[in-house]
Each structure stands twice: as structure tokens, then as C-alpha cells.
Design a protein around this motif. Structure first.
Motif, PDB file in Angstrom:
ATOM      1  N   PRO A 145       0.815  -1.218   0.000  1.00  0.00           N
ATOM      2  CA  PRO A 145       0.000   0.000   0.000  1.00  0.00           C
ATOM      3  C   PRO A 145       0.847   1.266   0.000  1.00  0.00           C
ATOM      4  CG  PRO A 145       0.070  -0.955   2.185  1.00  0.00           C
ATOM      5  CD  PRO A 145       0.748  -1.937   1.279  1.00  0.00           C
ATOM      6  N   ASP A 146       0.253   2.332  -0.517  1.00  0.00           N
ATOM      7  CA  ASP A 146       0.942   3.626  -0.516  1.00  0.00           C
ATOM      8  C   ASP A 146       1.206   4.105   0.903  1.00  0.00           C
ATOM      9  OD1 ASP A 146       0.923   4.063  -3.402  1.00  0.00           O
ATOM     10  OD2 ASP A 146      -1.244   4.278  -3.172  1.00  0.00           O
ATOM     11  N   ALA A 147       0.331   3.739   1.820  1.00  0.00           N
ATOM     12  CA  ALA A 147       0.496   4.148   3.211  1.00  0.00           C
ATOM     13  C   ALA A 147      -0.134   3.106   4.123  1.00  0.00           C
ATOM     14  CB  ALA A 147      -0.142   5.516   3.465  1.00  0.00           C
ATOM     15  N   VAL A 148       0.350   3.066   5.358  1.00  0.00           N
ATOM     16  CA  VAL A 148      -0.179   2.179   6.389  1.00  0.00           C
ATOM     17  C   VAL A 148      -0.472   2.999   7.630  1.00  0.00           C
ATOM     18  CG1 VAL A 148       0.209   0.141   7.830  1.00  0.00           C
ATOM     19  CG2 VAL A 148       1.189   0.236   5.519  1.00  0.00           C
ATOM     20  N   ILE A 149      -1.627   2.780   8.228  1.00  0.00           N
ATOM     21  CA  ILE A 149      -1.953   3.377   9.527  1.00  0.00           C
ATOM     22  C   ILE A 149      -1.870   2.295  10.584  1.00  0.00           C
ATOM     23  CG2 ILE A 149      -3.767   4.396  10.954  1.00  0.00           C
ATOM     24  CD1 ILE A 149      -4.741   5.898   8.496  1.00  0.00           C
ATOM     25  N   ASP A 150      -1.006   2.490  11.575  1.00  0.00           N
ATOM     26  CA  ASP A 150      -0.949   1.613  12.748  1.00  0.00           C
ATOM     27  C   ASP A 150      -1.905   2.186  13.776  1.00  0.00           C
ATOM     28  OD1 ASP A 150      -0.437   0.303  15.123  1.00  0.00           O
ATOM     29  OD2 ASP A 150       1.715   0.730  15.163  1.00  0.00           O
ATOM     30  N   ALA A 151      -3.081   1.564  13.891  1.00  0.00           N
ATOM     31  CA  ALA A 151      -4.101   2.031  14.831  1.00  0.00           C
ATOM     32  C   ALA A 151      -4.208   1.113  16.042  1.00  0.00           C
ATOM     33  CB  ALA A 151      -5.454   2.131  14.129  1.00  0.00           C
ATOM     34  N   VAL A 152      -3.144   0.374  16.328  1.00  0.00           N
ATOM     35  CA  VAL A 152      -3.142  -0.576  17.440  1.00  0.00           C
ATOM     36  C   VAL A 152      -2.227  -0.101  18.560  1.00  0.00           C
ATOM     37  CG1 VAL A 152      -2.703  -2.955  18.144  1.00  0.00           C
ATOM     38  CG2 VAL A 152      -3.674  -2.481  15.889  1.00  0.00           C
ATOM     39  N   GLY A 153      -0.943   0.092  18.247  1.00  0.00           N
ATOM     40  CA  GLY A 153      -0.001   0.554  19.258  1.00  0.00           C
ATOM     41  C   GLY A 153       0.393  -0.542  20.229  1.00  0.00           C
ATOM     42  N   MET A 154       0.566  -0.150  21.487  1.00  0.00           N
ATOM     43  CA  MET A 154       1.134  -1.039  22.496  1.00  0.00           C
ATOM     44  C   MET A 154       0.243  -2.223  22.850  1.00  0.00           C
ATOM     45  SD  MET A 154       0.595   0.925  26.124  1.00  0.00           S
ATOM     46  CE  MET A 154       1.515   2.389  25.686  1.00  0.00           C
ATOM     47  N   GLU A 155      -1.004  -2.227  22.375  1.00  0.00           N
ATOM     48  CA  GLU A 155      -1.914  -3.315  22.708  1.00  0.00           C
ATOM     49  C   GLU A 155      -1.785  -4.503  21.773  1.00  0.00           C
ATOM     50  OE1 GLU A 155      -3.776  -3.371  25.420  1.00  0.00           O
ATOM     51  OE2 GLU A 155      -2.973  -1.412  25.937  1.00  0.00           O
ATOM     52  N   ALA A 156      -0.751  -4.525  20.925  1.00  0.00           N
ATOM     53  CA  ALA A 156      -0.628  -5.558  19.903  1.00  0.00           C
ATOM     54  C   ALA A 156      -0.554  -6.963  20.488  1.00  0.00           C
ATOM     55  CB  ALA A 156       0.613  -5.293  19.049  1.00  0.00           C
ATOM     56  N   HIS A 157      -1.150  -7.895  19.751  1.00  0.00           N
ATOM     57  CA  HIS A 157      -0.980  -9.314  20.056  1.00  0.00           C
ATOM     58  C   HIS A 157       0.316  -9.786  19.386  1.00  0.00           C
ATOM     59  CE1 HIS A 157      -5.122 -10.198  21.600  1.00  0.00           C
ATOM     60  NE2 HIS A 157      -5.336  -9.058  20.984  1.00  0.00           N
ATOM     61  N   GLY A 158       0.800 -10.935  19.780  1.00  0.00           N
ATOM     62  CA  GLY A 158       1.929 -11.543  19.096  1.00  0.00           C
ATOM     63  C   GLY A 158       3.275 -10.993  19.486  1.00  0.00           C
ATOM     64  N   SER A 159       3.402 -10.386  20.677  1.00  0.00           N
ATOM     65  CA  SER A 159       4.687  -9.873  21.148  1.00  0.00           C
ATOM     66  C   SER A 159       4.950 -10.451  22.536  1.00  0.00           C
ATOM     67  CB  SER A 159       4.666  -8.332  21.199  1.00  0.00           C
ATOM     68  OG  SER A 159       4.333  -7.791  19.943  1.00  0.00           O
ATOM     69  N   PRO A 160       5.319 -11.730  22.615  1.00  0.00           N
ATOM     70  CA  PRO A 160       5.390 -12.400  23.918  1.00  0.00           C
ATOM     71  C   PRO A 160       6.429 -11.818  24.868  1.00  0.00           C
ATOM     72  CG  PRO A 160       6.308 -13.784  22.173  1.00  0.00           C
ATOM     73  CD  PRO A 160       5.620 -12.645  21.495  1.00  0.00           C
ATOM     74  N   VAL A 161       7.583 -11.380  24.360  1.00  0.00           N
ATOM     75  CA  VAL A 161       8.617 -10.859  25.252  1.00  0.00           C
ATOM     76  C   VAL A 161       8.161  -9.557  25.900  1.00  0.00           C
ATOM     77  CG1 VAL A 161      10.965  -9.972  25.386  1.00  0.00           C
ATOM     78  CG2 VAL A 161      10.478 -11.986  23.983  1.00  0.00           C
ATOM     79  N   ALA A 162       7.657  -8.637  25.074  1.00  0.00           N
ATOM     80  CA  ALA A 162       7.174  -7.371  25.624  1.00  0.00           C
ATOM     81  C   ALA A 162       5.993  -7.600  26.548  1.00  0.00           C
ATOM     82  CB  ALA A 162       6.792  -6.417  24.488  1.00  0.00           C
ATOM     83  N   GLY A 163       5.114  -8.542  26.195  1.00  0.00           N
ATOM     84  CA  GLY A 163       3.980  -8.841  27.046  1.00  0.00           C
ATOM     85  C   GLY A 163       4.406  -9.350  28.407  1.00  0.00           C
ATOM     86  N   ALA A 164       5.419 -10.207  28.420  1.00  0.00           N
ATOM     87  CA  ALA A 164       5.925 -10.731  29.688  1.00  0.00           C
ATOM     88  C   ALA A 164       6.546  -9.617  30.533  1.00  0.00           C
ATOM     89  CB  ALA A 164       6.954 -11.823  29.426  1.00  0.00           C
ATOM     90  N   MET A 165       7.231  -8.675  29.863  1.00  0.00           N
ATOM     91  CA  MET A 165       7.843  -7.562  30.600  1.00  0.00           C
ATOM     92  C   MET A 165       6.772  -6.675  31.219  1.00  0.00           C
ATOM     93  SD  MET A 165      11.110  -6.416  28.291  1.00  0.00           S
ATOM     94  CE  MET A 165      11.580  -5.187  29.503  1.00  0.00           C
ATOM     95  N   GLN A 166       5.678  -6.435  30.496  1.00  0.00           N
ATOM     96  CA  GLN A 166       4.611  -5.604  31.034  1.00  0.00           C
ATOM     97  C   GLN A 166       3.941  -6.274  32.230  1.00  0.00           C
ATOM     98  OE1 GLN A 166       1.921  -4.419  27.896  1.00  0.00           O
ATOM     99  NE2 GLN A 166       3.471  -3.230  26.830  1.00  0.00           N
ATOM    100  N   LYS A 167       3.795  -7.600  32.181  1.00  0.00           N
ATOM    101  CA  LYS A 167       3.208  -8.307  33.318  1.00  0.00           C
ATOM    102  C   LYS A 167       4.151  -8.274  34.514  1.00  0.00           C
ATOM    103  CE  LYS A 167       0.308 -11.460  30.631  1.00  0.00           C
ATOM    104  NZ  LYS A 167       0.069 -12.866  30.222  1.00  0.00           N
TER     105      LYS A 167
END
Length: 395
Positions: free
Chosen positions: A249-271
Motif C-alpha cells: 500500500p501507498d500508506a499504512v496506519i498503525d491504529a493498534v499501538g502497544m496493545e498488539a498481540h503476538g509480542s510475547p517478550v514485551a507482554g511478559a515484561m509488562q506483566k
């Protein structure tokens, strides 16, 4: 009066609090008639708890009727119907004059190194009482509130507080117009509305999410939709390129941010953060915090060479790893930031005042609830349960 207050991690309560009062001659008191629940409110629910104080009044998407104004307020009068922007901007400083209201120099929070204060949003952004309440104090009454006409229901104008200008800016920053292709990652309220704005402008829009109800809403508006759980995140870039002439695509909008699924390491750090003492939590988040970057990495992979990524999902990490080589090699333009609400409000209001509900705002909310139902609604919204995409409270 009654208000939604933060009392602890994952603990929102509706309690009695003192009525707001005029503190400056430029203030106004607004009686709230409708107030929204935002995805950013979930960040206060968890994990931004180190910056909250028990009793903080939350919420930053209110509208209502002016009840009282200070002695130096000349443009606003009792009885005016207004929407209150989520960022608190004076409208007259160097930043505001350049359309950067989210960086207002009058309300910047120098002690924390953050931009303009926000209603209902922690010590990081001024700790100003928010709008999930029966009434609120609004500073800069001559320049901040957006006066809207009587007649149409609140839902016609309520989203001027946050959802609409945030989505509008996301599309503006994406730099797309008629005939251009746009990928929207995340079909929550902001992604959904960004897709509607882009479709209205004649863009070819692809929306990606993993919640069927959200994808159905985007499809009903005319977007092509992809369920990332069905196709798998590893195959998403290929699927997107197939839909965009093989380039991406010509452009992408990331409308999710820090709530993303599929990031197990970061998720574990937040917990793990939640078990640290509160002073240590704040220090870790501001100096070593790591976000869930799965969606941002997908945006970088999917966008065409020479394209633009517009980040509207909130990130808060201080030590996030970024694929700088790929960004440089693909010559990607990256834009982001809090919405400058007052920069876009006049253009959006003109669209909302047309007879046709062009963006479908009057049917945008999936749930209308009394203010007393707020604690349960936070949990439902966090869990993406009961088809909840957007909740509006009535005090």
C-alpha cells in the motif's frame, strides 16, 4: 457529583467527588451529557498505573452544556452546547499557532518531558480531572471548547473530542487521496473511523484485525478486510501485496499501538512490571519500557517502498528495538503523534453539519450505558467482548 475514578490497577469505580469550580477567570464549567470510553483509557487501567493516584477522575471524550463561565470568558456563554477536546491547548502559543495543539507550550509537562496536558490522563500529562463525570472544569474556555449546534443527537458531534480528529490526522499524515491505497492495521474505534475517512476521500482501503465484529463494520463501509488470525501474521504482507498491485500500500496506519498481540517478550515484561514497587514501576517504564511492536513491524514490512507509515496507536516504551536498516532501505516516511484536535476541528465540524451522516457517526457506538456501568464496561472493552467497539456513557 458522580465520576469514574481510578482506584488501583484494573480498579475503576464510580464514586461521589466534589463538584468542579472555576479556578481561573478563563475557565468554564460544563455539565456532561455524553462521554466516551477510549482505548487509551485502557492504558490507565493497565499498564500506566505507576503514574496514577487513587481518586483520579478519568475520561477524555466529553461533551455537554456550559453552565458557568469565568469573568474573562467572552466567546462562550452558559447554555452553549460544546465538545471538549482531549488535549488541553491554549490556542494562542507558538505551538498552537502552528497547528501543533498537542504540544501546547502553555500546558506542556516539563517535569515529565511530555507534551500538552490531557484531560483525565495521569501525572505524565498534568493529572487534570477528566470527563467521565457529571461535570468538569474546562480551561481556556474562549479557545478550547468546540461549540456545536443544537438539534442533532450527541453522537453526531461527540467524536470531535478524540476519535474523529485522531483518525482524521492519521489519514492526513498518511498523505493519501483519491485512488491511493491505504492499509489500516486495527479496526478498533480509531482504525474504523480512519478507514471511513479514507473511503470518503476515495482511497482503496484494506483493514486488518482479528475480531470478526470489527471487520464486519469495516466491510459494511466498503473496505476490503483481512482476518489476521485466519491468514496468519507471517502471510499478511504477501496477502496485502496481492491486494495492492504487488507493491504494497501507498500508506499504512498503525491504529493498534502497544496493545498488539503476538509480542510475547514485551507482554511478559509488562506483566512483570506489575509486581515491582510503584516507584520502581515508574522508573522502569520511563527509562527501559518496551512496547509490543508486532503491528508496527508489520506496517514496516507491508508498506510499499517510498511509502508512508502513520502511527496513531499509542506507544509508551523508552527502549523499543526498531528495524532501522529496513526503514532506511525502503525509504519509508514515518509520522506520528497525539492528534492536534483544534487543528482539524473546523473541517470536521463542517462535514458533520451536512444533512447526511457521511461518516456514520450516529450509529458508531455499539453500547450506550449509564455512567454507573463504567467499571464493567472497562473490562468488557479490554476483553473485546459482547461486540463492544465503542461505548458511550450518559451521566
Amino acid at each position: 457529583m458522580r465520576a469514574v475514578t481510578w482506584q488501583g490497577r484494573r480498579d475503576m469505580r464510580v464514586v461521589d467527588v466534589p463538584d468542579p469550580r472555576l479556578e481561573q477567570p478563563t475557565d468554564a464549567i460544563v455539565r456532561i451529557t455524553s462521554t466516551g470510553l477510549c482505548g487509551s483509557d485502557l492504558h490507565l487501567f493497565d499498564p500506566f498505573t505507576p503514574f496514577m493516584t487513587p481518586g483520579d477522575i478519568v475520561g477524555h471524550e466529553p461533551m455537554g452544556v456550559v453552565e458557568e463561565v469565568g469573568a474573562d470568558v467572552h466567546q462562550l456563554r452558559p447554555g452553549d452546547r460544546v465538545v471538549v477536546p482531549f488535549n488541553i491547548s491554549c490556542g494562542t502559543c507558538w505551538m498552537c499557532a502552528r497547528g501543533l495543539h498537542s504540544q501546547c507550550e502553555t500546558t506542556q509537562n516539563g517535569a515529565h518531558g511530555t507534551g500538552a496536558s490531557l484531560f483525565g490522563y495521569s501525572k505524565l500529562y498534568g493529572q487534570v480531572p477528566g470527563g467521565q463525570a457529571e461535570a468538569m472544569r474546562v480551561p481556556f474556555a474562549d479557545t478550547l471548547p468546540i461549540v456545536v449546534p443544537d438539534g442533532p443527537p450527541d453522537d453526531r458531534f461527540l467524536y470531535l473530542s478524540d476519535v474523529l480528529p485522531t483518525a482524521w490526522q492519521a489519514v492526513e499524515y498518511a498523505g493519501v487521496g483519491a485512488g491511493d491505497s491505504l492499509l489500516v492495521l486495527g479496526a478498533g474505534p480509531i482504525g474504523d473511523m480512519a478507514a471511513r475517512v479514507a473511503l470518503h476521500r476515495g482511497c482503496e482501503v484494506v483493514v486488518v484485525d482479528l475480531v470478526a465484529e470489527r471487520l464486519a463494520r469495516a466491510a459494511d463501509r466498503g473496505a476490503t478486510t483481512l482476518d489476521v488470525e485466519e491468514i496468519g501474521s507471517d502471510h499478511l504482507p504477501e496477502q496485502v501485496r496481492d491486494l495492492t498491485r504487488g507493491r504494497g500500500p501507498d500508506a499504512v496506519i498503525d491504529a493498534v499501538g502497544m496493545e498488539a498481540h503476538g509480542s510475547p517478550v514485551a507482554g511478559a515484561m509488562q506483566k512483570a512490571l506489575s509486581v515491582l514497587p510503584r516507584p520502581a514501576q515508574a522508573s522502569v517504564m520511563t527509562k527501559a519500557g518496551v512496547d509490543k511492536l508486532e503491528v508496527l513491524h508489520q506496517a514496516i514490512e507491508c508498506v510499499r517502498r517510498g511509502g508512508t507509515i502513520s502511527v496513531v496507536g499509542v506507544y509508551g516504551g523508552a527502549a523499543d528495538p526498531m528495524p532501522m536498516m529496513q526503514l532506511f532501505d525502503k525509504q519509508v516516511q514515518l509520522r506520528m503523534g497525539q492528534a492536534n484536535v483544534r487543528r482539524w476541528s473546523s473541517d470536521i465540524l463542517a462535514l458533520l453539519q451536512q444533512d447526511d451522516d457521511i461518516l456514520g457517526v450516529e450509529a458508531f457506538a455499539t453500547h450506550h450505558l449509564p455512567l454507573e456501568a463504567a467499571p464493567e464496561a472497562y473490562v468488557t472493552f479490554r476483553d473485546k467482548a459482547d461486540g463492544m467497539v465503542k461505548a458511550v456513557f450518559t451521566p
